[in-house]
Scaffold this motif. Structure first.
Motif, PDB file in Angstrom:
ATOM      1  N   UNK A 175       0.815  -1.215   0.000  1.00 39.41           N
ATOM      2  CA  UNK A 175       0.000   0.000   0.000  1.00 39.41           C
ATOM      3  C   UNK A 175       0.845   1.259   0.000  1.00 39.41           C
ATOM      4  N   UNK A 176       1.936   1.254   0.781  1.00 44.67           N
ATOM      5  CA  UNK A 176       2.854   2.397   0.777  1.00 44.67           C
ATOM      6  C   UNK A 176       3.432   2.600  -0.617  1.00 44.67           C
ATOM      7  N   UNK A 177       3.868   1.504  -1.226  1.00 46.42           N
ATOM      8  CA  UNK A 177       4.428   1.595  -2.583  1.00 46.42           C
ATOM      9  C   UNK A 177       3.411   2.198  -3.552  1.00 46.42           C
ATOM     10  N   UNK A 178       2.174   1.740  -3.446  1.00 46.45           N
ATOM     11  CA  UNK A 178       1.122   2.234  -4.339  1.00 46.45           C
ATOM     12  C   UNK A 178       0.922   3.735  -4.175  1.00 46.45           C
ATOM     13  N   UNK A 179       0.876   4.202  -2.921  1.00 45.59           N
ATOM     14  CA  UNK A 179       0.680   5.622  -2.669  1.00 45.59           C
ATOM     15  C   UNK A 179       1.847   6.461  -3.148  1.00 45.59           C
ATOM     16  N   UNK A 180       3.069   5.967  -2.899  1.00 49.89           N
ATOM     17  CA  UNK A 180       4.260   6.711  -3.330  1.00 49.89           C
ATOM     18  C   UNK A 180       4.340   6.782  -4.845  1.00 49.89           C
ATOM     19  N   UNK A 181       4.054   5.663  -5.500  1.00 53.74           N
ATOM     20  CA  UNK A 181       4.126   5.644  -6.965  1.00 53.74           C
ATOM     21  C   UNK A 181       3.069   6.565  -7.578  1.00 53.74           C
ATOM     22  N   UNK A 182       1.876   6.545  -7.008  1.00 57.19           N
ATOM     23  CA  UNK A 182       0.802   7.399  -7.528  1.00 57.19           C
ATOM     24  C   UNK A 182       1.163   8.878  -7.389  1.00 57.19           C
ATOM     25  N   UNK A 183       1.742   9.250  -6.251  1.00 57.90           N
ATOM     26  CA  UNK A 183       2.112  10.650  -6.040  1.00 57.90           C
ATOM     27  C   UNK A 183       3.252  11.057  -6.971  1.00 57.90           C
ATOM     28  N   UNK A 184       4.223  10.170  -7.147  1.00 55.68           N
ATOM     29  CA  UNK A 184       5.324  10.459  -8.062  1.00 55.68           C
ATOM     30  C   UNK A 184       4.808  10.618  -9.487  1.00 55.68           C
ATOM     31  N   UNK A 185       3.903   9.723  -9.890  1.00 56.97           N
ATOM     32  CA  UNK A 185       3.333   9.803 -11.244  1.00 56.97           C
ATOM     33  C   UNK A 185       2.573  11.115 -11.427  1.00 56.97           C
ATOM     34  N   UNK A 186       1.828  11.502 -10.392  1.00 55.26           N
ATOM     35  CA  UNK A 186       1.034  12.728 -10.487  1.00 55.26           C
ATOM     36  C   UNK A 186       1.924  13.958 -10.658  1.00 55.26           C
ATOM     37  N   UNK A 187       3.140  13.879 -10.128  1.00 54.88           N
ATOM     38  CA  UNK A 187       4.066  15.005 -10.220  1.00 54.88           C
ATOM     39  C   UNK A 187       5.041  14.878 -11.386  1.00 54.88           C
ATOM     40  N   UNK A 188       4.908  13.802 -12.156  1.00 52.80           N
ATOM     41  CA  UNK A 188       5.791  13.606 -13.297  1.00 52.80           C
ATOM     42  C   UNK A 188       7.202  13.213 -12.917  1.00 52.80           C
ATOM     43  N   UNK A 189       7.331  12.513 -11.765  1.00 55.69           N
ATOM     44  CA  UNK A 189       8.647  12.124 -11.271  1.00 55.69           C
ATOM     45  C   UNK A 189       8.917  10.652 -11.524  1.00 55.69           C
ATOM     46  N   UNK A 190      10.198  10.321 -11.635  1.00 53.26           N
ATOM     47  CA  UNK A 190      10.586   8.917 -11.659  1.00 53.26           C
ATOM     48  C   UNK A 190      11.040   8.539 -10.256  1.00 53.26           C
ATOM     49  N   UNK A 191      10.453   7.468  -9.702  1.00 53.30           N
ATOM     50  CA  UNK A 191      10.835   7.007  -8.376  1.00 53.30           C
ATOM     51  C   UNK A 191      11.305   5.566  -8.475  1.00 53.30           C
TER      52      UNK A 191
END
Length: 300
Positions: free
Chosen positions: A38-54
């Protein structure tokens, strides 16, 4: 081409949250646990929303892996790194790798007992432990013999939940903790530990497990007694945990918000990358899930 070059330069100057130059690293302790998924999902979604590569990595509960992963992050020139420590002491060398490379570090879900960390983003584990104690004690009418399945030794989350639980039980002198043992936040170990406890304490009436996975393992060992003549309170609020609350196998779970934790970790890592002054800790609230309100939660 000149216009394109101007636009590229402008984007690079607008700051981290516009993407461009900024990458983040997230070193998770494990992905063999729904909470961290769940943490991974939230972090990835936020990074995607900001146009970042994580770059999200899995240490498989090996602290040595986190040192290697932090070295990878620094070699990738990330602007900030997030670490979810396998062990709060053993994570110090991993944080040191980032410190030497002058990469800001955010700690997630668990603290680090050394090095320089900009901020620790975590659930309010102490408050959650107190709430678990209150919930278990009230479900038992203020008296009974209970077991405590502790989390992974060396993690701040395990210590804080245990501390909160002990503090909460002081208000209920009729509740006696007759057995306590770590089960490492693992479902299979939770079942094994509970099986052993039952051999010595057949008259148990309650169990607090410091995460859903251990609680589900304990419930399997208890069989038909779980949630009926043995009240079981858990911690995490994973989909499996909430489903077990809905069907009465678990009495309650103290729900964290893993996706929100992941989202906030990315947000605070970006602030660290910008050089902003951060609070030492950021506490994300927990929520009590019982059979009455379980249907309103994801996974129910």
């Amino acid at each position: 081409m000149a216009v394109a070059g101007t636009l590229t330069a402008a984007l690079a100057l607008t700051g981290c949250d516009r993407g461009g130059n900024t990458d983040l690293g997230l070193a998770l302790s494990t992905m063999n646990n729904p909470f961290f998924v769940g943490i991974k999902k939230g972090a990835q979604a936020e990074a995607d929303a900001r146009g970042l590569h994580i770059n999200i990595t899995d240490a498989q509960n090996d602290p040595t892996q986190q040192i290697n992963q932090m070295e990878t992050f620094t070699s990738q020139n990330v602007k900030a790194a997030i670490i979810n420590p396998v062990d709060s002491d053993a994570a110090v060398p991993a944080v040191g790798v980032a410190n030497r490379a002058k990469v800001p570090v955010i700690s997630l879900d668990r603290g680090v007992n050394g090095g320089t960390v900009g901020s620790t983003i975590a659930s309010d584990n102490v408050a959650g432990g107190r709430l678990a104690a209150k919930t278990l004690a009230e479900s038992l009418g203020g008296k009974g013999k209970v077991a405590f399945l502790e989390g992974q030794p060396g993690t701040s989350a395990a210590r804080e939940r245990g501390r909160g639980f002990e503090e909460g039980l002081r208000k209920y002198p009729g509740i006696q903790v007759v057995a306590r043992q770590p089960a490492d936040f693992d479902r299979t170990k939770g079942m094994d530990v509970m099986t052993n406890m039952l051999q010595a304490h057949r008259d148990l009436t309650g169990v607090f497990a410091a995460n859903d996975e251990m609680a589900l393992g304990a419930a399997k060992a208890l069989g038909g007694r779980s949630g009926k003549d043995v009240q079981v309170v858990a911690f995490d609020g994973t989909p499996d945990g909430i489903t077990a609350v809905r069907n009465g196998t678990l009495t309650a779970t103290i729900a964290q918000q893993p996706e929100l934790l992941g989202k906030q970790a990315v947000d605070w890592a970006l602030k660290a990358a910008h050089g902003e002054k951060l609070p030492q800790s950021v506490k994300v609230p927990v929520v009590l899930v019982t059979r009455k309100n379980a249907a309103t939660f994801d996974g129910g």
